[in-house]
Design a protein around this motif. Structure first.
Motif, mmCIF file in Angstrom:
data_model
loop_
_atom_site.group_PDB
_atom_site.id
_atom_site.type_symbol
_atom_site.label_atom_id
_atom_site.label_comp_id
_atom_site.label_asym_id
_atom_site.label_seq_id
_atom_site.Cartn_x
_atom_site.Cartn_y
_atom_site.Cartn_z
ATOM 1 N N UNK A 195 24.899 65.827 15.714
ATOM 2 C CA UNK A 195 25.528 64.731 14.955
ATOM 3 C C UNK A 195 24.732 63.438 15.083
ATOM 4 N N UNK A 196 24.493 62.807 13.938
ATOM 5 C CA UNK A 196 23.815 61.526 13.922
ATOM 6 C C UNK A 196 22.311 61.603 13.938
ATOM 7 N N UNK A 197 21.744 62.800 14.085
ATOM 8 C CA UNK A 197 20.288 62.929 14.150
ATOM 9 C C UNK A 197 19.681 63.041 12.754
ATOM 10 N N UNK A 198 18.378 62.756 12.692
ATOM 11 C CA UNK A 198 17.641 62.802 11.430
ATOM 12 C C UNK A 198 16.641 63.946 11.454
ATOM 13 N N UNK A 199 16.736 64.781 10.434
ATOM 14 C CA UNK A 199 15.751 65.848 10.233
ATOM 15 C C UNK A 199 14.707 65.319 9.251
ATOM 16 N N UNK A 200 13.424 65.408 9.638
ATOM 17 C CA UNK A 200 12.352 64.886 8.785
ATOM 18 C C UNK A 200 11.450 66.025 8.326
ATOM 19 N N UNK A 201 11.261 66.096 7.003
ATOM 20 C CA UNK A 201 10.350 67.089 6.441
ATOM 21 C C UNK A 201 8.923 66.578 6.584
ATOM 22 N N UNK A 202 8.027 67.426 7.098
ATOM 23 C CA UNK A 202 6.667 66.995 7.409
ATOM 24 C C UNK A 202 5.659 67.362 6.331
ATOM 25 N N UNK A 203 6.011 68.312 5.471
ATOM 26 C CA UNK A 203 5.074 68.775 4.448
ATOM 27 C C UNK A 203 5.865 69.332 3.279
ATOM 28 N N UNK A 204 5.238 69.471 2.120
ATOM 29 C CA UNK A 204 5.913 70.118 1.000
ATOM 30 C C UNK A 204 6.361 71.509 1.435
ATOM 31 N N UNK A 205 7.550 71.914 0.971
ATOM 32 C CA UNK A 205 8.100 73.189 1.411
ATOM 33 C C UNK A 205 8.764 73.907 0.249
ATOM 34 N N UNK A 206 8.667 75.227 0.242
ATOM 35 C CA UNK A 206 9.406 76.060 -0.700
ATOM 36 C C UNK A 206 10.465 76.794 0.099
ATOM 37 N N UNK A 207 11.701 76.345 -0.054
ATOM 38 C CA UNK A 207 12.767 76.833 0.808
ATOM 39 C C UNK A 207 14.114 76.452 0.194
ATOM 40 N N UNK A 208 15.124 77.285 0.370
ATOM 41 C CA UNK A 208 16.494 76.961 -0.005
ATOM 42 C C UNK A 208 17.263 76.667 1.284
ATOM 43 N N UNK A 209 17.670 75.416 1.457
ATOM 44 C CA UNK A 209 18.243 74.988 2.729
ATOM 45 C C UNK A 209 19.724 74.690 2.581
ATOM 46 N N UNK A 210 20.470 74.888 3.659
ATOM 47 C CA UNK A 210 21.905 74.617 3.684
ATOM 48 C C UNK A 210 22.250 73.762 4.896
ATOM 49 N N UNK A 211 23.008 72.699 4.659
ATOM 50 C CA UNK A 211 23.568 71.897 5.743
ATOM 51 C C UNK A 211 24.986 72.409 5.954
ATOM 52 N N UNK A 212 25.209 73.051 7.068
ATOM 53 C CA UNK A 212 26.436 73.810 7.288
ATOM 54 C C UNK A 212 27.620 72.915 7.637
ATOM 55 N N UNK A 213 28.817 73.487 7.518
ATOM 56 C CA UNK A 213 30.049 72.788 7.876
ATOM 57 C C UNK A 213 29.982 72.310 9.321
ATOM 58 N N UNK A 214 30.483 71.124 9.572
ATOM 59 C CA UNK A 214 30.475 70.560 10.913
ATOM 60 C C UNK A 214 29.272 69.694 11.205
ATOM 61 N N UNK A 215 28.227 69.784 10.383
ATOM 62 C CA UNK A 215 27.046 68.956 10.565
ATOM 63 C C UNK A 215 27.293 67.542 10.032
ATOM 64 N N UNK A 216 26.702 66.560 10.689
ATOM 65 C CA UNK A 216 26.723 65.163 10.231
ATOM 66 C C UNK A 216 25.335 64.594 10.509
ATOM 67 N N UNK A 217 24.423 64.757 9.534
ATOM 68 C CA UNK A 217 23.016 64.447 9.776
ATOM 69 C C UNK A 217 22.416 63.686 8.601
ATOM 70 N N UNK A 218 21.207 63.193 8.822
ATOM 71 C CA UNK A 218 20.377 62.627 7.762
ATOM 72 C C UNK A 218 19.191 63.548 7.533
#
Length: 374
Positions: free
Chosen positions: A21-44
């Motif tokens: 909770x409260x943390x930031x996920x940073x993408x470092x490079x172009x990516x081909x991916x289908x991503x999901x932020x799951x229930x209970x997460x509170x992120x940037x």
């Protein structure tokens, strides 16, 4: 591929799953991916100026699950050949995101929760943003453009079924379409048992398609599902879309908008803000119908044949009219034949003036109540 809390991960999904909770996920490079932020997460999710591209596996490029809270910012998200680009069921905020659709069979963004868009660029899809029943959508900025429309159908830059507030932003329908298509800029629908309401206080709205409108209530929704009190449009809108106390207007630069005001009289389908304008512009033999009570503090001259339908309303003066050149609320002159009907009231201010003064005219009173106070 991405990092969170100083730790690197081989996939964006792994970084999201590891984030607290409260943390930031940073993408470092172009990516081909289908991503999901799951229930209970509170992120940037900071896209880091990079691009997240769909895998074409029939999923959204980014999904925010119900029960998740996320701020997504600073980068690009590209949709796939099927399904939405962003699919949000939770609470999401988009900031400086460039999102594009990969197909025209589904909306580019679907909101089935609480979505706030602060800024960015959003384009493509069947509709650019679709918000489902019981959802909440707030748009405070950004550019939204739709370039596709379907034959024999309705599409919109913004299609909403829940509660929507637009305070700013640029909304453009640039679709070049086959006959009978009907693309809109903002379209509000309604599902039985689920109230839907769209409030617009600002923004720029353009529909480049000749047969398309700015706002539209999709049956069973009507213009009553809108409350427009601001914004600029390249086409006029009808009074029904305006918030209480606002009416349509044409701006000096040729665009259209709304302004504070109300209509007091009507001739046919044309409405007027003052009774004086209605009388001045009425053609011979027309009927002027009052829409509301009128406070008339100058003498009105009627010099043409008309019918004045009081429609149960009242004309009165609250300031003195009497003077060297005026002595009544209405002055009938120049041989005008005037009929007053509609069972309304004309009430002259006490100790001031006549209700009606007929000078070289012809007056027929069919009904009503008249107070003359000389």
């Amino acid at each position: 591929m991405a990092y969170v809390a100083g730790k690197g991960f081989d996939t964006l999904q792994a970084a999201i799953d590891a984030a607290q909770d409260g943390e930031t996920v940073t993408l470092l490079t172009d990516a081909t991916e289908d991503a999901t932020i799951a229930a209970g997460k509170n992120i940037t999710l900071d896209l880091g100026g990079k691009t997240l591209t769909n895998t074409n596996a029939g999923k959204a490029t980014l999904t925010i699950a119900k029960g998740a809270t996320a701020t997504v910012k600073n980068g690009s998200i590209v949709g796939g050949t099927g399904y939405y680009t962003i699919d949000s069921y939770g609470t999401a905020t988009l900031e400086d995101v460039t999102a594009t659709a990969g197909n025209t069979d589904s909306s580019m963004i679907r909101n089935d929760g609480i979505l706030t868009i602060e800024s960015g660029s959003y384009s493509g899809g069947l509709d650019v943003v679709k918000s489902e029943e019981d959802s909440t959508l707030t748009i405070n900025g950004g550019k939204f453009e739709l370039s596709h429309a379907v034959k024999y159908g309705y599409t919109a830059v913004i299609l909403v079924y829940g509660n929507t507030t637009i305070t700013n932003g640029e909304f453009v329908c640039s679709a070049t379409t086959p006959n009978w298509a009907s693309p809109k800029v903002v379209m509000t629908g309604e599902v039985a048992g689920h109230p839907s309401f769209t409030k617009i206080t600002g923004g720029s709205f353009v529909n480049k398609y000749s047969g398309g409108s700015i706002f539209y209530g999709y049956t069973p929704a009507t213009s009553d599902n809108f409350e427009v009190s601001g914004g600029t449009f390249n086409k006029s809108i009808s009074e029904g879309y305006c918030a209480d106390g606002f009416i349509p207007t044409k701006n000096a630069d040729g665009t259209y908008g709304v302004k504070e005001g109300h209509y007091v009289a009507q001739i046919g389908s044309k409405k007027y803000e003052t009774l004086a304008d209605a009388i001045r512009l009425a053609a011979k033999g027309k009927t002027i119908t009052l829409l509301t009570d009128v406070e008339q503090n100058t003498q009105l001259t009627i010099n043409k044949n008309i019918t004045l339908d009081l429609n149960g309303k009242t004309i009165k003066n609250t300031q003195d009219i009497w003077g060297d050149k005026a002595n009544a609320i209405l002055s009938i002159t120049n041989g005008a034949k005037v009929t007053i009907t509609g069972d309304g009231t004309i009430d002259a201010k006490e100790n001031d003036c006549y209700t009606i003064n007929v000078v070289k005219g012809d007056l027929t009173i069919e009904n009503g109540t008249f107070y003359g106070n000389v």
